[in-house]
Design a protein around this motif. Structure first.
Motif, PDB file in Angstrom:
ATOM      1  N   GLN A 260       0.560  -1.077   0.088  1.00 50.44           N
ATOM      2  CA  GLN A 260       0.006   0.004  -0.072  1.00 50.44           C
ATOM      3  C   GLN A 260       1.044   1.186   0.000  1.00 50.44           C
ATOM      4  OE1 GLN A 260      -2.724  -0.592   3.429  1.00 50.44           O
ATOM      5  NE2 GLN A 260      -4.123  -1.580   2.260  1.00 50.44           N
ATOM      6  N   ASN A 261       1.938   1.182   0.601  1.00 48.57           N
ATOM      7  CA  ASN A 261       2.937   2.293   0.730  1.00 48.57           C
ATOM      8  C   ASN A 261       3.520   2.557  -0.817  1.00 48.57           C
ATOM      9  OD1 ASN A 261       2.414   3.050   3.603  1.00 48.57           O
ATOM     10  ND2 ASN A 261       3.872   1.851   4.323  1.00 48.57           N
ATOM     11  N   LEU A 262       3.765   1.368  -1.137  1.00 49.53           N
ATOM     12  CA  LEU A 262       4.604   1.658  -2.412  1.00 49.53           C
ATOM     13  C   LEU A 262       3.423   2.085  -3.664  1.00 49.53           C
ATOM     14  CD1 LEU A 262       7.008   0.792  -4.457  1.00 49.53           C
ATOM     15  CD2 LEU A 262       5.735  -1.452  -5.035  1.00 49.53           C
ATOM     16  N   VAL A 263       2.469   1.731  -3.638  1.00 55.48           N
ATOM     17  CA  VAL A 263       1.240   2.276  -4.410  1.00 55.48           C
ATOM     18  C   VAL A 263       0.959   3.572  -4.275  1.00 55.48           C
ATOM     19  CG1 VAL A 263      -1.079   1.975  -5.060  1.00 55.48           C
ATOM     20  CG2 VAL A 263       0.217   0.208  -5.048  1.00 55.48           C
ATOM     21  N   ARG A 264       1.025   3.931  -3.185  1.00 55.62           N
ATOM     22  CA  ARG A 264       0.635   5.530  -2.637  1.00 55.62           C
ATOM     23  C   ARG A 264       1.805   6.476  -3.041  1.00 55.62           C
ATOM     24  NH1 ARG A 264       0.200   5.131   2.730  1.00 55.62           N
ATOM     25  NH2 ARG A 264      -1.566   4.116   2.457  1.00 55.62           N
ATOM     26  N   PHE A 265       3.116   5.826  -3.176  1.00 51.18           N
ATOM     27  CA  PHE A 265       4.257   6.550  -3.212  1.00 51.18           C
ATOM     28  C   PHE A 265       4.395   6.804  -4.750  1.00 51.18           C
ATOM     29  CE2 PHE A 265       8.690   6.739  -5.024  1.00 51.18           C
ATOM     30  CZ  PHE A 265       9.007   7.763  -4.369  1.00 51.18           C
ATOM     31  N   LEU A 266       3.973   5.455  -5.976  1.00 52.94           N
ATOM     32  CA  LEU A 266       4.062   5.637  -7.236  1.00 52.94           C
ATOM     33  C   LEU A 266       2.849   6.552  -7.823  1.00 52.94           C
ATOM     34  CD1 LEU A 266       4.586   1.874  -7.980  1.00 52.94           C
ATOM     35  CD2 LEU A 266       6.226   3.663  -8.226  1.00 52.94           C
ATOM     36  N   TRP A 267       1.750   6.640  -7.074  1.00 51.84           N
ATOM     37  CA  TRP A 267       0.825   7.704  -7.421  1.00 51.84           C
ATOM     38  C   TRP A 267       0.752   9.188  -6.901  1.00 51.84           C
ATOM     39  CZ3 TRP A 267      -2.774   6.880 -10.980  1.00 51.84           C
ATOM     40  CH2 TRP A 267      -2.980   5.392 -11.728  1.00 51.84           C
ATOM     41  N   SER A 268       1.893   9.418  -6.028  1.00 52.25           N
ATOM     42  CA  SER A 268       2.032  10.600  -5.558  1.00 52.25           C
ATOM     43  C   SER A 268       2.751  11.673  -6.432  1.00 52.25           C
ATOM     44  CB  SER A 268       2.656  10.494  -4.363  1.00 52.25           C
ATOM     45  OG  SER A 268       3.977  10.208  -4.244  1.00 52.25           O
ATOM     46  N   GLN A 269       2.793  12.886  -6.204  1.00 55.11           N
ATOM     47  CA  GLN A 269       3.529  13.642  -7.115  1.00 55.11           C
ATOM     48  C   GLN A 269       5.047  13.651  -6.693  1.00 55.11           C
ATOM     49  OE1 GLN A 269       2.174  17.744  -6.248  1.00 55.11           O
ATOM     50  NE2 GLN A 269       3.854  18.814  -7.573  1.00 55.11           N
ATOM     51  N   LYS A 270       5.695  13.654  -7.765  1.00 57.16           N
ATOM     52  CA  LYS A 270       7.225  13.667  -7.570  1.00 57.16           C
ATOM     53  C   LYS A 270       8.006  15.013  -8.196  1.00 57.16           C
ATOM     54  CE  LYS A 270       6.951   8.784  -7.440  1.00 57.16           C
ATOM     55  NZ  LYS A 270       5.612   8.977  -7.787  1.00 57.16           N
ATOM     56  N   VAL A 271       7.230  15.636  -8.713  1.00 54.88           N
ATOM     57  CA  VAL A 271       7.945  16.809  -9.505  1.00 54.88           C
ATOM     58  C   VAL A 271       7.336  18.122  -8.871  1.00 54.88           C
ATOM     59  CG1 VAL A 271       8.180  18.214 -11.589  1.00 54.88           C
ATOM     60  CG2 VAL A 271       8.133  15.579 -11.676  1.00 54.88           C
ATOM     61  N   TYR A 272       8.453  18.913  -8.113  1.00 60.25           N
ATOM     62  CA  TYR A 272       8.016  20.151  -7.355  1.00 60.25           C
ATOM     63  C   TYR A 272       8.723  21.232  -8.125  1.00 60.25           C
ATOM     64  CZ  TYR A 272       7.451  16.232  -4.072  1.00 60.25           C
ATOM     65  OH  TYR A 272       7.188  15.262  -3.516  1.00 60.25           O
ATOM     66  N   PRO A 273       7.788  21.851  -9.279  1.00 55.44           N
ATOM     67  CA  PRO A 273       8.329  23.168  -9.859  1.00 55.44           C
ATOM     68  C   PRO A 273       8.143  24.284  -9.020  1.00 55.44           C
ATOM     69  CG  PRO A 273       5.893  22.671 -10.212  1.00 55.44           C
ATOM     70  CD  PRO A 273       6.323  21.573  -9.458  1.00 55.44           C
ATOM     71  N   TYR A 274       9.461  25.216  -9.017  1.00 59.17           N
ATOM     72  CA  TYR A 274       9.698  26.109  -8.342  1.00 59.17           C
ATOM     73  C   TYR A 274       9.180  27.220  -8.621  1.00 59.17           C
ATOM     74  CZ  TYR A 274      12.177  29.887  -5.835  1.00 59.17           C
ATOM     75  OH  TYR A 274      12.702  30.993  -5.153  1.00 59.17           O
ATOM     76  N   ARG A 275       8.332  28.201  -7.830  1.00 53.21           N
ATOM     77  CA  ARG A 275       7.996  29.345  -8.256  1.00 53.21           C
ATOM     78  C   ARG A 275       8.465  30.311  -7.189  1.00 53.21           C
ATOM     79  NH1 ARG A 275       1.695  27.550  -8.672  1.00 53.21           N
ATOM     80  NH2 ARG A 275       1.903  26.387 -10.578  1.00 53.21           N
ATOM     81  N   TYR A 276       8.943  31.586  -7.960  1.00 50.60           N
ATOM     82  CA  TYR A 276       9.323  32.740  -7.227  1.00 50.60           C
ATOM     83  C   TYR A 276       8.425  33.333  -6.445  1.00 50.60           C
ATOM     84  CZ  TYR A 276      11.626  37.091  -5.705  1.00 50.60           C
ATOM     85  OH  TYR A 276      12.072  38.144  -4.940  1.00 50.60           O
ATOM     86  N   GLY A 277       8.415  33.624  -5.194  1.00 54.33           N
ATOM     87  CA  GLY A 277       7.366  34.325  -4.531  1.00 54.33           C
ATOM     88  C   GLY A 277       8.074  35.678  -3.756  1.00 54.33           C
ATOM     89  N   ASP A 278       7.459  36.781  -3.755  1.00 57.19           N
ATOM     90  CA  ASP A 278       8.122  37.749  -2.864  1.00 57.19           C
ATOM     91  C   ASP A 278       8.178  37.340  -1.510  1.00 57.19           C
ATOM     92  OD1 ASP A 278       9.275  39.935  -2.284  1.00 57.19           O
ATOM     93  OD2 ASP A 278       7.520  41.406  -2.663  1.00 57.19           O
ATOM     94  N   GLU A 279       9.063  37.314  -0.714  1.00 53.32           N
ATOM     95  CA  GLU A 279       9.099  36.651   0.691  1.00 53.32           C
ATOM     96  C   GLU A 279       8.429  37.720   1.555  1.00 53.32           C
ATOM     97  OE1 GLU A 279      12.615  35.669   3.927  1.00 53.32           O
ATOM     98  OE2 GLU A 279      12.990  35.819   1.980  1.00 53.32           O
ATOM     99  N   TRP A 280       8.615  38.890   1.310  1.00 49.36           N
ATOM    100  CA  TRP A 280       8.123  39.951   2.466  1.00 49.36           C
ATOM    101  C   TRP A 280       6.677  40.736   1.704  1.00 49.36           C
ATOM    102  CZ3 TRP A 280      10.114  39.568   6.585  1.00 49.36           C
ATOM    103  CH2 TRP A 280      11.430  39.081   6.748  1.00 49.36           C
ATOM    104  N   GLY A 281       5.999  40.300   0.634  1.00 49.73           N
ATOM    105  CA  GLY A 281       4.993  40.724   0.025  1.00 49.73           C
ATOM    106  C   GLY A 281       5.051  42.185  -0.442  1.00 49.73           C
ATOM    107  N   CYS A 282       6.303  42.860  -1.047  1.00 50.43           N
ATOM    108  CA  CYS A 282       6.430  44.311  -1.098  1.00 50.43           C
ATOM    109  C   CYS A 282       6.417  44.520  -2.679  1.00 50.43           C
ATOM    110  CB  CYS A 282       7.715  44.723  -0.499  1.00 50.43           C
ATOM    111  SG  CYS A 282       7.696  44.526   1.472  1.00 50.43           S
ATOM    112  N   ARG A 283       5.472  44.259  -3.405  1.00 52.08           N
ATOM    113  CA  ARG A 283       5.461  44.523  -4.897  1.00 52.08           C
ATOM    114  C   ARG A 283       4.536  45.385  -5.191  1.00 52.08           C
ATOM    115  NH1 ARG A 283       6.697  39.750  -8.995  1.00 52.08           N
ATOM    116  NH2 ARG A 283       8.429  38.861  -7.879  1.00 52.08           N
TER     117      ARG A 283
END
Length: 106
Positions: free
Chosen positions: A83-106
């Motif tokens: 069950q753990n193996l199947v859950r891992f195989l179906w889980s997301q494995k690509v984590y795209p990076y998105r730049y976010g303003d850390e302080w929210g000063c835009r």
């Protein structure tokens, strides 16, 4: 300070077990597995008429379902690991990076 020690008991099980690593949940899982193998054995018996093969299939199905649901020292059974193996195989494995303003000063 010596009076404030924390003692953690070892080997305490959260539920009662019929034997080591086999409780009510595992009993239910093994009954379901045994019934499934029993259905396959009935089909084999109807198709071949061989009683010996049917009896061996039923007994190995019961033994196998009990062995696959019994938990080991790491508190995992073969069914849990699959069950753990199947859950891992179906889980997301690509984590795209998105730049976010850390302080929210835009």
């Amino acid at each position: 300070m010596d009076e404030l020690k924390l003692y953690i008991p070892m080997g305490v099980k959260p539920e009662t077990e019929l034997f080591n690593g086999f409780g009510r949940k595992q009993l239910f899982q093994s009954v379901i597995g045994s019934l499934a193998v029993g259905a396959v054995a009935a089909v084999v018996w109807f198709l071949s008429g061989n009683v010996t093969a049917t009896v061996i299939l039923v007994l190995s199905g019961i033994f196998g379902s009990v062995m696959m649901t019994t938990k080991d020292q790491s508190n995992l059974s073969v069914v849990d690991q699959v069950q753990n193996l199947v859950r891992f195989l179906w889980s997301q494995k690509v984590y795209p990076y998105r730049y976010g303003d850390e302080w929210g000063c835009r």
